[in-house]
Design an enzyme around this catalytic site. Structure first.
Site, short mmCIF file in Angstrom:
data_model
loop_
_atom_site.label_atom_id
_atom_site.label_comp_id
_atom_site.label_asym_id
_atom_site.label_seq_id
_atom_site.Cartn_x
_atom_site.Cartn_y
_atom_site.Cartn_z
CE LYS A 52 -3.77 -2.56 2.01
NZ LYS A 52 -4.46 -3.05 3.19
CD GLN A 96 -3.30 -4.70 6.30
OE1 GLN A 96 -3.16 -3.75 5.53
NE2 GLN A 96 -3.93 -5.82 5.94
CG ASP A 119 -9.74 -0.61 4.18
OD1 ASP A 119 -9.36 -0.88 3.02
OD2 ASP A 119 -9.08 -0.88 5.20
#
Ligand code: NAP
Length: 275
Positions: A52, A96, A119
């Site tokens: 990422k 995460q 997200d």
């Protein structure tokens, strides 16, 4: 003869478009910044986080990295998120997953301001998606829509079957296909006559979480098959939820694993950061 849908190529196209967009924004004095938080040092999570950060660097998105020790408490993590929620220079926050067992994932995800939830996991964004309002959509299913559109596969009016109903893949996938005017059926572990239903699909999206679960007996001749699954087999080789060798010859188009849906997830995360 079937077509292989090349997720690597399509994700690169998207990243290149975003890079141009970022350059144009910079020229106007605007910049995007993603904060990536990892708790603990799970090796798989470290690989995802690094990928990422690399994608951010490629596109020209600033990234802030928080590598927190395993023993970080839920309160400490939420305090950092609250600080980032307030910061004007940060427009995306990503935690995460999975988090260590002593931290409640739901409480942490709820702490992220919905307008920074790149997200697309916050209930506000999930709700916006289901009622057709703008917001962030979960990256993997959003990537599937891009794979279909950029491969000129029409969704409108098609029988779309989603195998799996998880909050991060199956459910948002169904909502996104519906938004594209597909006729959508969702299957799960309690579905009866599963094969009868999957065999109706013009577009079959498989997110069942079981290696090579779908073989040719689940697929209508000429269907488009999208394989969301990722697994490592005994020989450390990657495979999907679909038995590619048996299924591919019966499709009109199919995604491989690796190189199908996988690379799209990060591309769509970057796209969310640039919104
Ligand atoms: P998950 O949370 O385990 O959900 C699996 C779904 O499949 C559940 O809804 C489950 O039904 C259903 N299911 C399980 N066994 C079944 C059976 N025998 N018949 C019918 N339905 C069955 O998995 P997920 O997080 O959605 O992920 C799915 C796959 O995608 C995994 O392989 C994962 O590694 C992969 N993935 C890939 C990416 C990417 O970037 N490419 C991102 C996320 C996930 P119930 O709800 O009834 O239990």
């Amino acid at each position: 003869m079937y077509r292989i849908i090349d997720g690597k190529k399509i994700s690169q196209e998207i990243k290149d478009e975003l890079k141009e967009k970022a350059e144009a924004m910079k020229a106007r004095g605007e910049e995007r910044c993603l904060a990536v938080i990892q708790v603990g040092s799970d090796p798989a999570s470290s690989v995802y986080v690094n990928n990422k950060k690399k994608a951010c660097a490629y596109i020209g998105i600033q990234s802030l990295s928080y590598e927190l020790p395993e023993e970080t408490t839920e309160e400490e993590l939420i305090d950092i998120i609250r600080e980032l929620n307030e910061r004007k220079d940060v427009n995306g926050i990503l935690v995460q997953l999975p988090l260590p067992k002593h931290i409640n994932e739901d409480r942490v995800l709820l702490a992220i301001a919905p307008e920074k939830d790149v997200d697309g996991f916050h209930p506000v964004n999930v709700g916006n998606l289901s009622i057709g309002r703008p917001g962030y959509a979960s990256c993997t299913p959003a990537g599937v829509i891009q794979l279909l559109k950029r491969s000129d596969i029409e969704i409108e009016g098609k029988e779309c079957v989603v195998l799996g109903r998880s909050n991060i893949v199956g459910k948002p996938m169904a909502m996104l296909l519906l938004r594209e005017n597909g006729t959508v059926t969702v299957c799960h572990s309690r579905t009866k006559n599963l094969k009868e239903i999957t065999k109706r699909a013009d577009i079959l999206v498989v997110a069942v979480g079981k290696p090579k679960f779908v073989d040719e007996s689940y697929v209508k001749e000429g269907a488009v098959v999208i394989d969301v699954g990722i697994h490592r087999n005994d020989g450390n080789k990657l495979c999907g939820d679909v038995d590619f060798e048996s299924v591919a010859p019966h499709t009109s188009a199919i995604t491989p694993v690796p190189g199908g849906v996988g690379p799209m997830t990060i591309a769509m995360l970057m796209s969310n950061c640039m919104m």
